[in-house]
Design a protein around this motif. Structure first.
Motif, PDB file in Angstrom:
ATOM      1  N   SER A 268      26.533 -51.854  49.680  1.00 14.03           N
ATOM      2  CA  SER A 268      25.503 -51.915  50.718  1.00 14.03           C
ATOM      3  C   SER A 268      25.367 -50.609  51.492  1.00 14.03           C
ATOM      4  CB  SER A 268      25.806 -53.055  51.696  1.00 14.03           C
ATOM      5  OG  SER A 268      27.000 -52.782  52.423  1.00 14.03           O
ATOM      6  N   GLU A 269      26.397 -49.761  51.411  1.00  8.13           N
ATOM      7  CA  GLU A 269      26.374 -48.505  52.156  1.00  8.13           C
ATOM      8  C   GLU A 269      26.095 -47.298  51.270  1.00  8.13           C
ATOM      9  OE1 GLU A 269      30.064 -48.291  54.254  1.00  8.13           O
ATOM     10  OE2 GLU A 269      29.577 -49.993  55.574  1.00  8.13           O
ATOM     11  N   GLN A 292      37.812 -64.770  37.865  1.00  9.85           N
ATOM     12  CA  GLN A 292      36.949 -65.405  38.854  1.00  9.85           C
ATOM     13  C   GLN A 292      36.048 -64.390  39.549  1.00  9.85           C
ATOM     14  OE1 GLN A 292      37.736 -68.124  42.705  1.00  9.85           O
ATOM     15  NE2 GLN A 292      38.495 -68.995  40.794  1.00  9.85           N
ATOM     16  N   LEU A 293      36.582 -63.208  39.853  1.00  7.62           N
ATOM     17  CA  LEU A 293      35.745 -62.145  40.421  1.00  7.62           C
ATOM     18  C   LEU A 293      34.587 -61.819  39.491  1.00  7.62           C
ATOM     19  CD1 LEU A 293      38.414 -59.656  41.825  1.00  7.62           C
ATOM     20  CD2 LEU A 293      36.565 -60.680  43.166  1.00  7.62           C
ATOM     21  N   PHE A 294      34.903 -61.671  38.219  1.00  2.06           N
ATOM     22  CA  PHE A 294      33.914 -61.326  37.204  1.00  2.06           C
ATOM     23  C   PHE A 294      32.794 -62.360  37.163  1.00  2.06           C
ATOM     24  CE2 PHE A 294      33.141 -61.654  32.405  1.00  2.06           C
ATOM     25  CZ  PHE A 294      32.121 -60.717  32.420  1.00  2.06           C
ATOM     26  N   TYR A 295      33.170 -63.626  37.064  1.00  3.55           N
ATOM     27  CA  TYR A 295      32.159 -64.674  36.955  1.00  3.55           C
ATOM     28  C   TYR A 295      31.326 -64.775  38.231  1.00  3.55           C
ATOM     29  CZ  TYR A 295      29.930 -69.180  36.232  1.00  3.55           C
ATOM     30  OH  TYR A 295      28.997 -70.177  36.117  1.00  3.55           O
ATOM     31  N   ASP A 296      31.978 -64.717  39.379  1.00  2.00           N
ATOM     32  CA  ASP A 296      31.257 -64.857  40.648  1.00  2.00           C
ATOM     33  C   ASP A 296      30.276 -63.712  40.874  1.00  2.00           C
ATOM     34  OD1 ASP A 296      32.662 -67.159  41.051  1.00  2.00           O
ATOM     35  OD2 ASP A 296      33.867 -66.422  42.726  1.00  2.00           O
ATOM     36  N   ILE A 297      30.690 -62.480  40.537  1.00  2.19           N
ATOM     37  CA  ILE A 297      29.798 -61.334  40.715  1.00  2.19           C
ATOM     38  C   ILE A 297      28.623 -61.431  39.742  1.00  2.19           C
ATOM     39  CG2 ILE A 297      29.602 -58.806  40.562  1.00  2.19           C
ATOM     40  CD1 ILE A 297      32.582 -58.696  41.373  1.00  2.19           C
ATOM     41  N   TRP A 298      28.904 -61.888  38.518  1.00  2.00           N
ATOM     42  CA  TRP A 298      27.822 -62.051  37.553  1.00  2.00           C
ATOM     43  C   TRP A 298      26.847 -63.141  38.010  1.00  2.00           C
ATOM     44  CZ3 TRP A 298      26.454 -66.362  34.632  1.00  2.00           C
ATOM     45  CH2 TRP A 298      25.468 -66.133  33.669  1.00  2.00           C
ATOM     46  N   LYS A 299      27.389 -64.234  38.541  1.00  2.00           N
ATOM     47  CA  LYS A 299      26.547 -65.364  38.932  1.00  2.00           C
ATOM     48  C   LYS A 299      25.763 -65.076  40.202  1.00  2.00           C
ATOM     49  CE  LYS A 299      25.073 -69.313  37.810  1.00  2.00           C
ATOM     50  NZ  LYS A 299      24.393 -69.478  36.506  1.00  2.00           N
ATOM     51  N   ASP A 300      26.411 -64.428  41.171  1.00  2.00           N
ATOM     52  CA  ASP A 300      25.773 -64.122  42.461  1.00  2.00           C
ATOM     53  C   ASP A 300      25.898 -62.627  42.738  1.00  2.00           C
ATOM     54  OD1 ASP A 300      25.097 -66.865  43.267  1.00  2.00           O
ATOM     55  OD2 ASP A 300      27.262 -67.145  43.398  1.00  2.00           O
ATOM     56  N   GLN A 314      19.778 -55.691  42.322  1.00  2.00           N
ATOM     57  CA  GLN A 314      20.885 -56.618  42.146  1.00  2.00           C
ATOM     58  C   GLN A 314      21.975 -55.941  41.317  1.00  2.00           C
ATOM     59  OE1 GLN A 314      20.946 -60.099  43.455  1.00  2.00           O
ATOM     60  NE2 GLN A 314      19.586 -58.812  44.681  1.00  2.00           N
ATOM     61  N   SER A 315      23.227 -56.121  41.753  1.00  2.00           N
ATOM     62  CA  SER A 315      24.336 -55.394  41.136  1.00  2.00           C
ATOM     63  C   SER A 315      24.531 -55.789  39.672  1.00  2.00           C
ATOM     64  CB  SER A 315      25.634 -55.643  41.907  1.00  2.00           C
ATOM     65  OG  SER A 315      25.988 -57.012  41.869  1.00  2.00           O
TER      66      SER A 315
END
Length: 652
Positions: A268-269, A292-300, A314-315
């Protein structure tokens, strides 16, 4: 029978006093007395340990909590359609399935056009009102439950509705998470359509009973209906072990929050090339956190600020793994969760493509190469870490210096690499809890000391009711015991230090059919040698899950980062006994791992090489979830290991 009466009866039956129970649970005798007199409730955090101590079986636990009373557990299947739901509403009336919170599982079937195999598609959810929730699904656009119906053969989908009077919102959320976790590891299912990850659920009354007994009972009922596979087989799968739907511990969740906040801040910066390092001992839950980090970042995805704050996007995210077996597992997870073809990649492939990415996650980053080692394009080449650092907006590394097993990955003599891994601007997040090895604290300490060659670590392992450590004098007994454990529990394998010749892609000059490991009276091929294993590898099946791999010897090449129920470790000729320190030691000249270590002044036996080879031993000794069996080729070491059974430990 009421719980307070049953715990007293069970305690007396197995011959324990209240003082015995208090000592085992680390509480006061008065606390045990209060529980047995029904003056105090047993803390939820102690239930699992308490029931195990008193030898409760699953049926007794379910009965204690009223789960089996009057056949209250109900599982009904209906056609997922407006007609099916209306008929269910009319015929079911006011029952446990309509009045209480429920779980529901949507299942569609789709035949593979190439193999004719029928695969299943699944979505699992929970609802306070199943009628209202299923109608919401039917009326929604881009709904995942509807997507199964659209993708399934003949557009047919079965909906399994699961209810019990003891279900509440916390319980159904917990069970929903466990279903997502287990369905991912079930070979019956090709795709899981869930998008939400419940993450860390708060503690609630009788939570352990739901996790340890009620969920398996529901799963077993569905297995009888031929909906799901055997739960033990599911839990032996690599996909289950690395699932992003695991419920994280409090410490893991705290680490995840720190990492997520740092990534969000960086993106964001409009910051560039930030580094986050996740560090911890083998088995401390690093890979589950990364998954879990991987899936969550991909999903959201995160919102990424660019061009001085003028635009956003979007990242993007990618997960990289140099370890081939672990990469296969991540690729299967990504495929099953519809994450796209390039969500998981090999390190060298990603670097060659040169695609700049917002979040680059690297599992087993201690395996990244710091040298070229025969690669082409030498003019453009740079160490893996440096290349990834330039391509990543935010670089997240799992890095365990105790699993750095090769001179190819050394960073000590490269200031730029040291700055990336250990620099002042690198955020380091430590995980210290042990999650792989299910043993008491004394056993965990013994394994840690033994595996790290600590002084006076060759002493008797502590007594442990749940973890099995054995030393073998006879190689055949050793092999047969691991084979027996594999027959009983699955996922048990033999592994060895790299002390026998092996050359990938070639055959031995003595005309042997395979590259062999010889230990005592036994001779078995190295890993990935048997044609059945190679064929399964071509289908992207991880080595440890291939049935025939029980007839091979694994190495750190195949087992780094994975869990085994029981591991049989062959300590080859390079592993010796150090009488002065009473610990394991290394004779590096007897190692055959010459791609990882370097000859100096005509000898491999130097401190740098010993460090790498010690780390290999550490990797091998920390694979077993329930047991560690050891056979030493060196006669003196084998003799000393057999003798420690009769000595006393001063580690405890």
């Amino acid at each position: 029978m009421e719980l307070h009466k049953l715990i007293k009866e069970k305690r007396e039956k197995i011959g324990l006093t209240q003082e015995d129970v208090a000592h085992r649970l680390n509480v006061t005798r008065q606390a045990v007395q209060n529980w047995e007199n029904n003056k105090r409730s047993i803390p939820n955090s102690l239930l699992t340990q308490y029931f195990k101590l008193l030898k409760f079986d699953a049926e007794e636990i379910l009965t204690v909590f009223g789960f089996l009373d009057n056949n209250n557990l109900r599982i009904e299947s209906i056609d997922y359609s407006k007609k099916g739901i209306d008929e269910f509403k009319y015929t079911e009336g006011e029952t446990v399935l309509t009045k209480f919170p429920t779980l529901y599982l949507g299942v569609g079937k789709k035949q593979d056009k190439y193999t004719s195999r029928v695969n299943q598609l699944a979505y699992v959810g929970e609802a306070s009102s199943i009628i209202r929730r299923t109608n919401e699904h039917l009326n929604a656009k881009n709904d995942k439950l509807n997507a199964i119906k659209n993708d399934a053969d003949d557009n047919k989908e079965e909906l399994y509705i699961i209810g019990h009077p003891k279900f509440n919102k916390s319980a159904t959320l917990e069970l929903e998470q466990m279903f997502m976790d287990s369905l991912l590891g079930d070979k019956k299912f090709k795709k899981i359509y869930n998008g939400r990850n419940n993450g860390l659920s708060i503690d609630f009354y009788e939570r352990n009973a739901y996790r340890k007994c009620i969920f398996p009972e529901i799963w077993n009922q569905l297995e009888k209906k031929d909906v799901v596979s055997n739960l033990e087989e599911v839990r032996n799968s690599a996909l289950f072990a690395n699932s992003p739907f695991k419920t994280l511990s409090t410490k893991q969740q705290e680490a995840k929050n720190i990492i997520s906040d740092k990534i969000a801040q960086t993106l964001s910066e409009d910051n560039q090339h930030e580094v986050i390092k996740i560090q911890g001992l083998a088995g401390s839950g690093k890979t589950v956190l990364m998954s879990q980090l991987f899936y969550d970042i991909w999903k959201d995805p995160y919102e990424v600020v660019e061009a001085g704050g003028k635009t956003t996007h979007q990242s993007s995210v990618v997960l990289l793994v140099r370890h081939e077996q672990q990469r296969r597992t991540y690729e299967q997870i990504a495929k099953k969760l519809n994450m796209g073809k390039d969500a998981v990649m090999d390190v060298s492939t990603f670097i060659t493509k040169g695609i700049k990415t917002d979040v680059v996650l690297v599992d087993e980053a201690h395996l990244l190469w710091s040298g070229n080692y025969g690669r082409i394009n030498k003019a453009k080449w740079e160490p893996d870490l440096m290349a990834l650092h330039k391509l990543a907006n935010t670089l997240v590394l799992i890095y365990d210096p105790n699993q750095l097993v090769s001179a190819r990955a050394k960073i000590d003599d490269n200031p730029e690499l040291l700055e990336i891994v250990n620099g002042k601007n690198t955020l380091t997040v430590n995980l210290n809890e042990q999650w792989r090895i299910e043993a008491n604290s004394a056993t965990l300490k013994w394994i840690e000391n033994f595996a790290h060659f600590s002084e006076n670590s060759m002493v008797t392992p502590p007594k442990d009711d749940v973890y099995d450590i054995r030393f073998f004098e006879d190689a055949s007994d050793f092999r047969h015991e691991i084979e027996s454990k594999n027959d009983q529990f699955g996922l048990s394998r033999l592994v060895a230090t790299y002390d026998w010749q092996y050359s990938q892609g070639s055959r031995p000059k003595n005309n042997d059919k395979y590259w062999y490991v010889e230990f005592g009276s036994e001779t078995l091929p190295w890993n990935l040698e048997l044609p059945e294993v190679q064929a399964a590898q071509d289908k992207q099946i991880p080595w440890q899950e291939i049935d025939m791999s029980i007839g091979e010897i694994g190495s750190d090449f195949t087992v780094q980062g994975i869990d085994l129920n029981y591991v049989g470790v062959i300590l080859g000729p390079s592993i010796i006994w150090n009488e002065e320190t009473n610990s394991l030691d290394i004779d590096a000249d007897k190692s055959c791992d010459h791609q990882k270590i370097r000859k100096i002044n005509g000898s491999y036996d130097n401190e740098e090489n010993k460090k790498y080879l010690k780390n290999v031993v550490n990797v091998l000794l920390t694979r077993g979830v329930h047991g560690l069996y050891i056979y030493a080729v060196n006669d003196e070491l084998r003799k000393q290991l057999s003798m420690v059974v009769g000595t006393s430990s001063n580690l405890l």
